[in-house]
Design a protein around this motif. Structure first.
Motif, PDB file in Angstrom:
ATOM      1  N   ASN A 158       0.854  -1.188   0.000  1.00 59.00           N
ATOM      2  CA  ASN A 158       0.000   0.000   0.000  1.00 59.00           C
ATOM      3  C   ASN A 158       0.890   1.239   0.000  1.00 59.00           C
ATOM      4  N   LEU A 159       1.112   1.753  -1.186  1.00 59.87           N
ATOM      5  CA  LEU A 159       1.944   2.946  -1.309  1.00 59.87           C
ATOM      6  C   LEU A 159       1.068   4.174  -1.126  1.00 59.87           C
ATOM      7  N   ARG A 160       1.604   5.161  -0.485  1.00 56.68           N
ATOM      8  CA  ARG A 160       0.825   6.380  -0.300  1.00 56.68           C
ATOM      9  C   ARG A 160       1.440   7.486  -1.139  1.00 56.68           C
ATOM     10  N   VAL A 161       0.588   8.327  -1.650  1.00 53.71           N
ATOM     11  CA  VAL A 161       1.027   9.433  -2.483  1.00 53.71           C
ATOM     12  C   VAL A 161       1.446  10.573  -1.572  1.00 53.71           C
TER      13      VAL A 161
END
Length: 120
Positions: free
Chosen positions: A109-112
């Motif tokens: 889960n990459l976050r911007v």
């Protein structure tokens, strides 16, 4: 990734690091094979030229040179074929490791991070 290629329950970050190390090792192996293949091509060409020159009588026949030409020709063919096979196998493993790495990166889960104005 498990040994069967499935994604395990471990930490994806650790698995990505392991895959990146494997990718680096495979890249080095492929490069080494390419160097040996080049040397083998040179040996094949040199052996073939020497053999042709001896058979055409352009230089005086010498059994030692004839054996050297055959050894270079046959040895080059063997090294070329062996390293070609190894390079193909390593390239297949490399493609699989890169695919597995991409799949693991997709699971994270990459976050911007919002772009902040810079003060110049």
């Amino acid at each position: 990734m498990e040994s069967d290629g499935s994604i395990g329950n471990g930490d994806p970050h650790d698995e990505i690091v392991r895959l990146e190390a494997q990718i680096e090792i495979l890249s080095v192996r492929i490069e080494s094979c390419r160097k040996f293949i080049l040397a083998a091509r040179i040996a094949v060409a040199g052996g073939a030229i020497l053999l042709a020159v001896l058979l055409l009588g352009l230089i005086r026949f010498d059994p030692t040179l004839m054996l050297t030409a055959f050894a270079a020709l046959l040895g080059g063919i063997v090294v070329w074929g062996s390293n070609g096979s190894t390079a193909k196998e390593a390239a297949a493993e490399l493609a699989k490791a890169e695919t597995n790495r991409r799949a693991l990166i997709g699971l994270i889960n990459l976050r911007v991070v919002a772009e902040q104005p810079t003060l110049h």
